[in-house]
Design a protein around this motif. Sequence first.
Motif, PDB file in Angstrom:
ATOM      1  N   THR A 194       0.837  -1.210   0.000  1.00 46.90           N
ATOM      2  CA  THR A 194       0.000   0.000   0.000  1.00 46.90           C
ATOM      3  C   THR A 194       0.866   1.252   0.000  1.00 46.90           C
ATOM      4  N   VAL A 195       1.933   1.217   0.778  1.00 44.97           N
ATOM      5  CA  VAL A 195       2.862   2.358   0.801  1.00 44.97           C
ATOM      6  C   VAL A 195       3.447   2.583  -0.597  1.00 44.97           C
ATOM      7  N   PHE A 196       3.806   1.491  -1.267  1.00 41.50           N
ATOM      8  CA  PHE A 196       4.361   1.617  -2.625  1.00 41.50           C
ATOM      9  C   PHE A 196       3.357   2.296  -3.555  1.00 41.50           C
ATOM     10  N   LEU A 214      10.283   1.974  -8.834  1.00 42.38           N
ATOM     11  CA  LEU A 214      10.162   2.130  -7.387  1.00 42.38           C
ATOM     12  C   LEU A 214      10.564   0.813  -6.760  1.00 42.38           C
ATOM     13  N   ALA A 215      11.542   0.868  -5.908  1.00 44.57           N
ATOM     14  CA  ALA A 215      11.904  -0.305  -5.113  1.00 44.57           C
ATOM     15  C   ALA A 215      11.903   0.155  -3.673  1.00 44.57           C
ATOM     16  N   LEU A 241      11.993   1.732   6.918  1.00 41.77           N
ATOM     17  CA  LEU A 241      11.325   1.781   5.619  1.00 41.77           C
ATOM     18  C   LEU A 241      12.227   2.526   4.652  1.00 41.77           C
ATOM     19  N   MET A 242      12.502   1.909   3.524  1.00 46.40           N
ATOM     20  CA  MET A 242      13.303   2.579   2.492  1.00 46.40           C
ATOM     21  C   MET A 242      12.482   2.614   1.206  1.00 46.40           C
ATOM     22  N   LEU A 243      12.441   3.778   0.589  1.00 51.71           N
ATOM     23  CA  LEU A 243      11.795   3.938  -0.715  1.00 51.71           C
ATOM     24  C   LEU A 243      12.817   4.550  -1.669  1.00 51.71           C
ATOM     25  N   ASP A 244      12.993   3.894  -2.824  1.00 49.99           N
ATOM     26  CA  ASP A 244      14.014   4.295  -3.806  1.00 49.99           C
ATOM     27  C   ASP A 244      13.300   4.476  -5.131  1.00 49.99           C
ATOM     28  N   THR A 245      13.280   5.696  -5.636  1.00 45.82           N
ATOM     29  CA  THR A 245      12.475   5.933  -6.827  1.00 45.82           C
ATOM     30  C   THR A 245      13.247   6.488  -8.008  1.00 45.82           C
ATOM     31  N   GLY A 246      12.883   6.001  -9.156  1.00 43.31           N
ATOM     32  CA  GLY A 246      13.276   6.574 -10.420  1.00 43.31           C
ATOM     33  C   GLY A 246      12.034   7.117 -11.086  1.00 43.31           C
TER      34      GLY A 246
ATOM     35  N   THR B  47      11.219  -8.227 -10.335  1.00 40.34           N
ATOM     36  CA  THR B  47      11.787  -6.986  -9.802  1.00 40.34           C
ATOM     37  C   THR B  47      11.742  -5.909 -10.877  1.00 40.34           C
ATOM     38  N   ARG B  48      11.544  -4.679 -10.441  1.00 38.26           N
ATOM     39  CA  ARG B  48      11.581  -3.559 -11.373  1.00 38.26           C
ATOM     40  C   ARG B  48      13.020  -3.109 -11.656  1.00 38.26           C
ATOM     41  N   PHE B  49      13.974  -3.826 -11.082  1.00 34.05           N
ATOM     42  CA  PHE B  49      15.376  -3.428 -11.202  1.00 34.05           C
ATOM     43  C   PHE B  49      15.904  -3.556 -12.635  1.00 34.05           C
TER      44      PHE B  49
END
Lengths: 385, 385
Positions: A194-196, A214-215, A241-246, B47-49
């Motif tokens: 849900t956060v994603f 988004l990972a 919590l880690m969010l990594d976005t392109g 994975t979206r990687f």
Amino acid sequence: MTHPRGFPETEYSERLTNIQSRMAEHDLSALLLTTEPEVRYLTGFLTRFWESPTRPWFLVVPASGKPIAVIPEIGAHLMRQTWIDDIRTWVSPDYTDDGVSLLADTLAEVAPERGKIGVPSGPESHLRMPLQDWTTLRDRLPDRVFGDDAAILRSARMVKTKAEIAKIRWTCGIAEAAFARVNDIAGAGIPLSTVFRSFQSLLLDEGADWVPYLAGAAAPGGYGDVISPATNAPLEEGCVLMLDTGAVWDGYFCDFDRNFSIAAPSDDVQSAHARLIDATHAGFEAARPGATPAEVYAAMNLILTGGDTAVKGRLGHGLGMQLTEPPSLIPADHTPLVPGMVLTLEPVVETQTGIMVHEENIVVTEDGADWLTMPVGHAIPQVDP
Amino acid sequence: MTHPRGFPETEYSERLTNIQSRMAEHDLSALLLTTEPEVRYLTGFLTRFWESPTRPWFLVVPASGKPIAVIPEIGAHLMRQTWIDDIRTWVSPDYTDDGVSLLADTLAEVAPERGKIGVPSGPESHLRMPLQDWTTLRDRLPDRVFGDDAAILRSARMVKTKAEIAKIRWTCGIAEAAFARVNDIAGAGIPLSTVFRSFQSLLLDEGADWVPYLAGAAAPGGYGDVISPATNAPLEEGCVLMLDTGAVWDGYFCDFDRNFSIAAPSDDVQSAHARLIDATHAGFEAARPGATPAEVYAAMNLILTGGDTAVKGRLGHGLGMQLTEPPSLIPADHTPLVPGMVLTLEPVVETQTGIMVHEENIVVTEDGADWLTMPVGHAIPQVDP
């Protein structure tokens, strides 16, 4: 607040001049480009339609004069809106000849007999056409010499123009604004999936055109990796919590992450986060014209490991039309940094129960580097439980 | 409402058995796979990687036994959560040997001397590794015979399992729910780029994991193409708004569009829409076991053109782990349809000022076809101005 889309035509003509002067140095009669960023770099052809793997797309760059687009008919309407004049199309998919004859004829026209045709062939490249068609193409042109492109595309794209940097900065700002609202969407009991979803909506709401990447992860005291999709497991107090976005705006990526502690962090997590921030600043200080990615890596590694060991894998990379681009912040990368290179600084540390990764985006300037993201402080941001 | 994620291990073992029996027919000692859907099809590695072009990833399928993953170390943690046991890693990027030795050793172990190694090489495939590494790999294994994979991956993936169809149906339902809310986000005066953003948020809100593809257009009486990104031009009364989405849930796509008239449609637009719907139903009726994509195309073309001419390009395609997959609804595609094939029906007509395209998703069954989307009626849906 908005930002102008697209580029003036001079952007493309200057890129082309640069590419063609390098082609002359390497005695290349033509370049053959097949991937989305390569084609877009010299044309401005921007579409999400590359998501479909069905059709090949080709751009032929002659030694002088504008590139020639050899593309499926379905793309002609959009390509005609770019600065490209010579657009040659076929109806694709064609099971007997999916553009190969048209491409061969175009290359034969542009490259003389015994002329060298360069194709990007080195690290981080691939050829986006069926292998069988690649063989047929070379068989059709036995008198031309196919070889690599002398890394011309790689090295040209590594240095961004002012207009490109402005776009990347704009995209970074969009993601900053979304990260500033994570407290609204995350908290104990909320599933990571849900956060994603919510975070992608925040990015769109703040102005991203789309969110190709988004990972992230959430686990007590550190996570297992940084490439996994979200599970439905709910966040818990003590999770990192880690969010990594392109995210992308007008075809240009940001690529950075933020860590959050759900409720108060442990000392271990807080200290790991502070070390990541120190390593990021060490990388920032080291990133200046004439330095190398290897030196930036070394500066960060010193903070992360004390220098006795070397972090496996890279501690950052280039960024621009793609989520990750050259160079790589690894001991083996000795590319001289020059103004205009956009980099991510992406240190990693082990915690008692996993890893933590932090990431910022910077640009090399005449006398050092500038932040494209707003660097985070030592204290890990806390999300209310 | 939720739907179970992932697949039971039997899904992968059955896919593998199918692939390996086809390998035996073609005397292949191994398959070498390099792209996201190929690797995921036999491993479940999701994975979206892959958005990062930097690192190559390899899957080696032996004649018997489970596939072997030859992948960057960064992916090991996630790959260990799949059914794959044999995971071989290197630290990538490595400028001197980016997995090539490890891959060559693995292939040498699996394929005997003079053994044939199949690589997907035909339509809609590409090799996702640098050309220079591809050359090095073959040089390292001069006693093995590299060739195509006899279209094994293409033909196996074309027929979906019940579990795959259930996922695609679920994704289609998510997009249906988003399309039902377009009246909330579109209307005269709203920029198309805003509609694009909002629609992606609706898809996420309805449960999409991510939105790899959104195209569309808005123009009076019909649009120019179906692959363009959004402009900032505001919608106007009399515009036809088209949104075409490839949303993803658990790694499976939908791919369909909807047309909307901003305020009342012209007679021309209404009649074009009705013809598109009739063509879609003609395609649906024609799509049954034993029929061919060419016949489905012909049934649709008859409605669209009266049969005197042939629509250029295809009128639909396969769908699944990718936005577009084989087969293609074109006159040249004679693949026999079999139960389990998932298709899009995508008719196009010219209007007085442009084109209109409609798209639905179906699955071939034992005795005909089933809708995966809820087919639209003749009347073009109207968005309040």
